[in-house]
Scaffold this motif. Structure first.
Motif, short mmCIF file in Angstrom:
data_model
loop_
_atom_site.label_atom_id
_atom_site.label_comp_id
_atom_site.label_asym_id
_atom_site.label_seq_id
_atom_site.Cartn_x
_atom_site.Cartn_y
_atom_site.Cartn_z
N LEU A 37 0.82 -1.21 0.00
CA LEU A 37 0.00 0.00 0.00
C LEU A 37 0.86 1.26 0.00
O LEU A 37 0.58 2.20 -0.74
CB LEU A 37 -0.94 0.00 1.21
N LEU A 68 -12.55 -6.98 6.47
CA LEU A 68 -11.20 -6.46 6.23
C LEU A 68 -10.38 -6.51 7.51
O LEU A 68 -9.21 -6.91 7.50
CB LEU A 68 -11.26 -5.04 5.68
N GLU A 69 -10.99 -6.14 8.63
CA GLU A 69 -10.29 -6.18 9.92
C GLU A 69 -9.83 -7.61 10.24
O GLU A 69 -8.70 -7.83 10.68
CB GLU A 69 -11.21 -5.66 11.03
N VAL A 72 -6.88 -8.46 8.08
CA VAL A 72 -5.67 -7.78 8.58
C VAL A 72 -5.11 -8.54 9.78
O VAL A 72 -3.91 -8.82 9.86
CB VAL A 72 -5.96 -6.31 8.94
N VAL A 84 -5.30 -7.15 -0.75
CA VAL A 84 -6.61 -6.48 -0.69
C VAL A 84 -7.33 -6.48 -2.03
O VAL A 84 -8.36 -5.86 -2.17
CB VAL A 84 -6.48 -5.03 -0.17
N ARG A 106 -11.95 0.12 -0.62
CA ARG A 106 -10.85 -0.51 0.12
C ARG A 106 -9.78 0.50 0.50
O ARG A 106 -9.26 0.48 1.62
CB ARG A 106 -10.25 -1.64 -0.71
N THR A 109 -11.07 2.73 3.32
CA THR A 109 -11.12 1.96 4.56
C THR A 109 -9.72 1.71 5.11
O THR A 109 -9.48 1.87 6.32
CB THR A 109 -11.84 0.61 4.34
N LEU A 110 -8.78 1.36 4.25
CA LEU A 110 -7.41 1.13 4.72
C LEU A 110 -6.77 2.42 5.23
O LEU A 110 -6.02 2.39 6.21
CB LEU A 110 -6.56 0.51 3.60
#
Length: 185
Positions: A37, A68-69, A72, A84, A106, A109-110
Motif C-alpha cells: 500500500l 477487512l479487519e 488484517v 486487498v 478498500r 477503509t485502509l
C-alpha cells in the motif's frame, strides 16, 4: 436496420489510451503490479490520488469493515502479506494525477484503519511516535504538516475523511470544493 458506429467513432476524435479497435475492447492492458500500500501511494507522488466525481460515496458497512479487519488480523498473526485485491487506476494523457476506477472503498477503509493505528501509536499507553510519523508519511504527501492527503475521496466524503485522518489535537480541515481542474471523469 441501424448499424452501430465503429468503436473509433463512438469514442470520438480524442480516443482513449489502451484502445484495441480491432477487438472492440477499451482497456487491454495486461500490466498487473503487486505492491504494498505504501508503494502504491508513493507511486502517485507528488500528486494526490483522486476518486473521480462520478464514483459513488463511501458506503462500506460494518460487514465489509469487519471482514477487512479480520483479514488484517489473520495476516498479521501469521506473518503473511495481506492482499486487498485489485485496484484499477488511470492516469490521463494531459493530467498527471492518478484516478481510482476500482478499489476506492478498500483504499478509503485502509486509510481510515491506518489513521486509527496511528492514533493508538500516539496514545500514552503505547507511545510509538516514530510509527505514527511513518504512517503519516503514507497518508499525507507532506508528512509532518499533514496538510495534503495522499488520497482524495469523493467530494461529499472529504470532510469526514479529513477529520478521521487528523491527529488528535490537530485543527480540523475544511473539505475543498471541487475546482475546474478537478478530474470529473
Amino acid at each position: 436496420m441501424h448499424t452501430p458506429p465503429p468503436v473509433a467513432q463512438a469514442l470520438g476524435p480524442r480516443g482513449l489510451p489502451d484502445t484495441d479497435l480491432k477487438n472492440e475492447v477499451i482497456c487491454t492492458s495486461q500490466e498487473v503490479h503487486t505492491q504494498p500500500l505504501e508503494v502504491f501511494f508513493a507511486a502517485a507522488r507528488p500528486h494526490q490520488i483522486h476518486v473521480p466525481l462520478f464514483q459513488r460515496r463511501f458506503c462500506w458497512g460494518r460487514e465489509q469493515v469487519v471482514k477487512l479487519e479480520t483479514d488484517v488480523q489473520t495476516a498479521a498473526s501469521s506473518g503473511s502479506t495481506l492482499h486487498v485485491g485489485r485496484v484499477l487506476t488511470f492516469i490521463g494523457p494531459n493530467d498527471p494525477r492518478t484516478l481510482i476506477c476500482d478499489g476506492q472503498q478498500r483504499l478509503v477503509t485502509l486509510s481510515l484503519f491506518l489513521a486509527a493505528v496511528r492514533d493508538v501509536a500516539l496514545s500514552s499507553a503505547v507511545d510509538l511516535p516514530a510509527l505514527a510519523d511513518e504512517i503519516d508519511g503514507v497518508l499525507f504527501l507532506d508528512g509532518g504538516t499533514r496538510a495534503k492527503t495522499a488520497l482524495v475521496p469523493t467530494h461529499e466524503d472529504r470532510a469526514p475523511f479529513y477529520a478521521a485522518l487528523a491527529r488528535p489535537g490537530d485543527a480540523p480541515r475544511a473539505a475543498v470544493a471541487p475546482s475546474a481542474a478537478e478530474p470529473a471523469a
